[in-house]
Design a protein around this motif. Structure first.
Motif, PDB file in Angstrom:
ATOM      1  N   CYS A  47       0.809  -1.514   0.402  1.00  0.00           N
ATOM      2  CA  CYS A  47      -0.290  -0.130   0.588  1.00  0.00           C
ATOM      3  C   CYS A  47       1.255   1.160   0.132  1.00  0.00           C
ATOM      4  O   CYS A  47       0.087   1.930  -0.115  1.00  0.00           O
ATOM      5  N   ARG A  48       1.730   1.107   0.752  1.00  0.00           N
ATOM      6  CA  ARG A  48       3.191   1.788   0.688  1.00  0.00           C
ATOM      7  C   ARG A  48       3.580   2.152  -0.882  1.00  0.00           C
ATOM      8  O   ARG A  48       4.311   3.629  -0.959  1.00  0.00           O
ATOM      9  N   LEU A  49       3.995   1.420  -1.623  1.00  0.00           N
ATOM     10  CA  LEU A  49       4.386   1.196  -2.962  1.00  0.00           C
ATOM     11  C   LEU A  49       4.054   2.718  -3.885  1.00  0.00           C
ATOM     12  O   LEU A  49       2.944   2.307  -4.393  1.00  0.00           O
ATOM     13  N   GLU A  50       5.399   3.769  -3.917  1.00  0.00           N
ATOM     14  CA  GLU A  50       4.255   4.839  -4.783  1.00  0.00           C
ATOM     15  C   GLU A  50       3.906   5.104  -6.761  1.00  0.00           C
ATOM     16  O   GLU A  50       3.737   4.735  -6.813  1.00  0.00           O
ATOM     17  N   ASP A  51       4.977   3.384  -6.901  1.00  0.00           N
ATOM     18  CA  ASP A  51       5.523   2.731  -8.123  1.00  0.00           C
ATOM     19  C   ASP A  51       3.726   1.889  -8.363  1.00  0.00           C
ATOM     20  O   ASP A  51       4.324   1.281  -9.359  1.00  0.00           O
TER      21      ASP A  51
ATOM     22  N   LYS B 131       0.240   0.887  -8.682  1.00  0.00           N
ATOM     23  CA  LYS B 131      -0.559   0.914  -9.722  1.00  0.00           C
ATOM     24  C   LYS B 131      -1.635   0.039 -10.559  1.00  0.00           C
ATOM     25  O   LYS B 131      -1.075  -0.241 -11.856  1.00  0.00           O
TER      26      LYS B 131
ATOM     27  N   GLN C 217      -6.449   2.190  -0.632  1.00  0.00           N
ATOM     28  CA  GLN C 217      -7.523   2.779   0.943  1.00  0.00           C
ATOM     29  C   GLN C 217      -8.563   1.776   0.587  1.00  0.00           C
ATOM     30  O   GLN C 217      -8.917   1.195   1.740  1.00  0.00           O
TER      31      GLN C 217
ATOM     32  N   LYS D 143       8.050  -6.180  -3.162  1.00  0.00           N
ATOM     33  CA  LYS D 143       8.438  -6.224  -4.700  1.00  0.00           C
ATOM     34  C   LYS D 143       8.778  -7.036  -5.858  1.00  0.00           C
ATOM     35  O   LYS D 143       7.732  -6.361  -6.729  1.00  0.00           O
TER      36      LYS D 143
END
Length: 390
Positions: free
Chosen positions: A60-64, A66, A144, A328
Motif C-alpha cells: 500500500c505504501r509503494l508509490e509506483d 498502480k 485505500q 516488490k
C-alpha cells in the motif's frame, strides 16, 4: 499454484457449509482427518495473517504500484477468511480438534491475537459500523479501498476466531496440557472473554438505535429483542463455562486478586433473563458466588517442559529483513497480471463460484418479484428474476 490451492480451499469451504446444512459432514471430516490437512490449513492461515501484517502495508505504501486490477490482492486477503470459516465449520467435531495435534497451540495463539484486537478496538470505542459507513460517497484510490476491505474482513475473521476458540474449549479434557496452560496462564483467556462480555464488539448504538452484527451484516434490533442473546453472545458464555467450570481448568488457573476481580464482573451480566436463555449459566452463577467469598488455592506448578507454537516464529525468523524485497517481488510477478491472465483468472473464479452454488449458500431463499413469496423458478433468459408460478 497458490491460486489453485486457494480455489481448493474455497470449494472445501462451500461444500463444508452445504454439508453442515444438510447434516452430511461425516465424509469431509474423515477426509480432513485421514489426510492430516488440519495442520496444513492452520499453517496456511498463519502465513496469510503474517502476509497481512508484513507485506500488505508495504504494498500500500509503494508509490509506483498502480495495478490494473486489485482483485489478485483481494483474493489473498480473502484467503484468511475462507480458511477460518472452514475451520469454524469443521471444529465442531472433536476428531478435527484432535487431528490438529501440536498445531492447536498455533491456532490458540491466532485466536488470542484476533480476540485481543477485537476487545481493544471495542474498548477504545472503535466499531466497524462507525468506520465503514460514515462517507459512502467518498471515492477511494485502490490502496485505500483495499485497506477498507481488509478492515471489514478483519472484524468478521475475529468473530469466526471466537467460534473456533469456543469449539476448542469444548474439548478441554482432550487437549494437550500445554494447550490448557497456554489458554489459562499464558494468554489468560478467561479475563479476555470477560472484556468481550463487557464491551460486546458486535453490538453498538447509532442514532438512538441498537444494532447487532449477525450473519455477516449489521441489523437494527427491535425493542422487544434487545435482551435476546445472540449467537456470538452465546459463544463467549459457553467458552467461559468450559474454561471456568472444568475441574482441570480450576486446578491450573491462577485465581489471584486481579483475575478474581475481573471474573466477578460477570455477575452483573448474569441476569434472570440471560440465565433463562442459557440455563447452564446457573452453574456459573454458583461458581462466582463461591469465588467471591473464598480464596482458591494457588495452582500447582507441575509442568516443567512446555510445548510452544512454532509456525508464527518460524515464518518470522525465516523472512526477517526480507519483507520489502518480498513485496516488490510479488508486485512484479503476482500482482501485476496482464489482461489475458486477468481474463483467465476471471473464468476460473466463475467456475468456482457458480451461480447455483452461491444461491445454495445464501442465507435467504429467493422470492418472487411480483408477490414476494418464496420462489422456486428462475427466469431462463435473464437468470436474475424469480417467480412462484408461470
Amino acid at each position: 499454484r497458490w491460486l489453485r490451492q486457494h480455489e481448493c480451499v474455497e470449494k472445501l469451504n462451500m461444500h463444508a457449509i452445504l454439508n453442515a446444512s444438510a447434516g452430511q459432514e461425516l465424509l469431509l471430516t474423515e477426509l480432513l482427518v485421514t489426510y492430516t490437512k488440519i495442520p496444513v490449513l492452520i499453517g496456511e492461515l498463519i502465513s496469510v495473517e503474517i502476509w497481512k501484517h508484513k507485506i500488505f502495508p508495504v504494498l500500500c505504501r509503494l508509490e509506483d504500484f498502480k495495478p490494473r486490477s486489485t482483485f489478485p490482492i483481494y483474493v489473498v486477503l480473502h484467503h484468511e477468511a475462507s480458511i477460518i470459516n472452514l475451520l469454524e465449520t469443521m471444529f465442531f467435531y472433536k476428531e478435527i480438534c484432535e487431528s490438529a495435534e501440536d498445531s492447536i497451540l498455533d491456532l490458540i495463539d491466532y485466536c488470542h491475537r484476533k480476540l485481543t484486537l477485537l476487545a481493544s478496538r471495542s474498548a477504545n470505542g472503535q466499531t466497524l459500523l462507525g468506520n465503514g459507513a460514515r462517507n459512502p460517497e467518498a471515492v477511494l484510490v485502490p490502496p485505500q479501498e483495499l485497506q477498507k476491505q481488509a478492515e471489514t474482513m478483519e472484524f468478521e475473521i475475529s468473530l469466526k476466531a471466537l467460534s473456533v476458540l469456543r469449539f476448542i474449549t469444548d474439548q478441554v479434557e482432550r487437549l494437550p496440557l500445554s494447550a490448557l496452560t497456554r489458554m489459562l496462564n499464558t494468554h489468560n483467556l478467561p479475563c479476555l472473554l470477560v472484556e468481550l462480555v463487557e464491551h460486546c464488539p458486535w453490538s453498538c448504538r447509532e442514532a438512538g438505535k441498537l444494532r447487532k452484527f449477525e450473519n455477516g451484516a449489521w441489523h437494527v434490533v427491535p425493542p422487544e429483542d434487545q435482551v435476546k442473546m445472540t449467537r456470538l453472545d452465546g459463544q463467549v458464555w459457553l467458552a467461559l463455562l468450559n474454561l471456568l467450570l472444568s475441574p482441570e481448568c480450576q486446578r491450573k488457573y491462577h485465581f489471584d486478586g486481579f483475575n478474581k476481580s475481573q471474573l466477578l464482573k460477570l455477575r452483573a451480566f448474569l441476569t434472570d433473563i440471560l440465565v433463562d436463555q442459557l440455563p447452564n449459566l446457573v452453574e456459573l452463577q454458583r461458581f462466582l458466588s463461591h469465588l467471591a467469598v473464598t480464596e482458591p488455592a494457588p495452582p500447582k506448578k507441575d509442568l516443567v517442559l512446555e510445548q510452544v507454537p512454532v509456525i508464527w516464529d518460524h515464518i518470522l525468523k525465516k523472512n526477517a529483513g526480507k519483507w520489502e524485497a518480498i513485496a516488490k517481488h510479488q508486485v512484479k510477478c503476482i500482482f501485476s497480471p496482464t489482461e489475458e491472465e486477468l481474463k483467465l483468472q476471471a473464468r476460473r473464479w466463475a467456475q468456482t463460484y457458480s451461480l447455483d452454488m452461491m444461491e445454495a449458500l445464501a442465507p435467504d431463499k429467493p422470492r418472487c418479484g411480483v408477490c414476494g413469496v418464496e420462489a422456486a423458478k428462475r427466469c431462463s433468459r435473464c437468470r436474475n428474476e424469480w417467480y412462484c408460478t408461470r
